[in-house]
Design a protein around this motif. Structure first.
Motif, short mmCIF file in Angstrom:
data_model
loop_
_atom_site.label_atom_id
_atom_site.label_comp_id
_atom_site.label_asym_id
_atom_site.label_seq_id
_atom_site.Cartn_x
_atom_site.Cartn_y
_atom_site.Cartn_z
N PRO A 111 -8.32 7.86 4.02
CA PRO A 111 -8.96 6.63 3.52
C PRO A 111 -7.88 5.66 3.04
O PRO A 111 -6.71 6.03 2.89
N PRO A 112 -8.26 4.41 2.76
CA PRO A 112 -7.28 3.45 2.25
C PRO A 112 -6.58 3.97 0.99
O PRO A 112 -7.19 4.66 0.17
N SER A 113 -5.32 3.66 0.88
CA SER A 113 -4.53 4.09 -0.27
C SER A 113 -3.98 2.85 -0.97
O SER A 113 -3.90 1.77 -0.40
N TYR A 114 -3.58 3.07 -2.21
CA TYR A 114 -3.11 1.97 -3.05
C TYR A 114 -1.73 2.32 -3.59
O TYR A 114 -1.44 3.49 -3.80
N PRO A 115 -0.87 1.33 -3.74
CA PRO A 115 -1.08 -0.10 -3.75
C PRO A 115 -1.12 -0.77 -2.38
O PRO A 115 -1.36 -1.98 -2.29
#
Length: 174
Positions: A124-128
Motif C-alpha cells: 500500500p502507499p507509504s509515507y512520507p
C-alpha cells in the motif's frame, strides 16, 4: 560529471566517517552511528557529484529509531542548515506529525525525495513518499531491473540505482 554544489540532506542511518559527510548529527539514542544503508545512500550521492552531504541519523542504536519525531527533528535541522533537497530512506503509515514536518520543510523551500519502501510491488502507499509534493522513488539494480523487494506503487515518480541491501527499511513510528 560536473560537481553539484547544492547541499543534499540524508535522513537514514549514519554514514561511515570515511565518506566524510559535510555534517552528521544524531536524532536517536546512540546516534550518529554508521550504518550500511546510510553509508550507501551517502556514497551514491557523492558518486553522483554532490559535494556537500549532510546526514541525519534517525536510527542510531535505538530500537525505537526512525520514529516520526526523530524524522521531524531531522528535517528541521537539515532545512535550518540550508539544505534544499532531502533524501528520506524510511517508510511508514500516514502520521500527522510527519505530515506537518514535511509540509513545513516544503514551505521553507525544501524538495523532499522519499523511498516508496521495500514491501514489494503490492504494498500500500507509504509515507512520507505519499504526501503531496514529495518525490516518490524506488531502486533498480546494476542491470536497470527493479529490485525484487522494491515498492512499485502508483505514486512512484522516479527509479534509479540504489543500495542493493536486502535488509528491510525500518518503518517510521506512529
Amino acid at each position: 560529471m560536473p560537481p553539484i554544489a547544492t547541499p543534499v540532506g540524508v535522513i537514514d542511518g549514519g554514514a561511515t566517517p570515511a565518506l566524510k559527510p559535510a555534517e552528521m548529527r544524531g536524532f536517536a539514542r546512540g546516534a550518529p552511528k554508521a550504518s550500511d544503508h546510510g553509508s550507501a545512500v551517502t556514497s551514491l550521492l557523492q558518486f553522483a557529484g554532490v559535494q556537500r552531504v549532510l546526514v541525519a541519523d534517525v536510527y542510531g542504536s535505538d530500537p525505537a529509531g526512525g520514529n516520526a519525531l526523530a524524522v521531524a527533528r531531522a528535517l528541521d535541522w537539515l532545512v535550518g542548515k540550508g539544505v534544499k533537497v532531502v533524501s528520506v530512506s524510511l517508510v511508514g503509515p500516514a502520521n500527522p506529525l510527519l505530515a506537518r514536518a514535511v509540509a513545513a520543510a516544503q514551505g521553507r523551500g525544501a524538495v523532499i525525495v522519499a523511498a516508496v519502501g521495500n514491501d514489494g510491488p503490492a504494498a500500500p502507499p507509504s509515507y512520507p513518499a505519499s504526501y503531496p509534493g514529495v518525490i516518490a522513488v524506488t531502486a533498480v539494480d546494476g542491470r536497470n531491473r527493479a529490485l525484487i523487494e522494491a515498492g512499485r506503487a502508483l505514486h512512484l515518480d522516479y527509479a534509479a540505482p540504489g543500495p542493493t541491501s536486502r535488509r528491510p527499511m525500518r518503518r517510521a513510528g506512529g
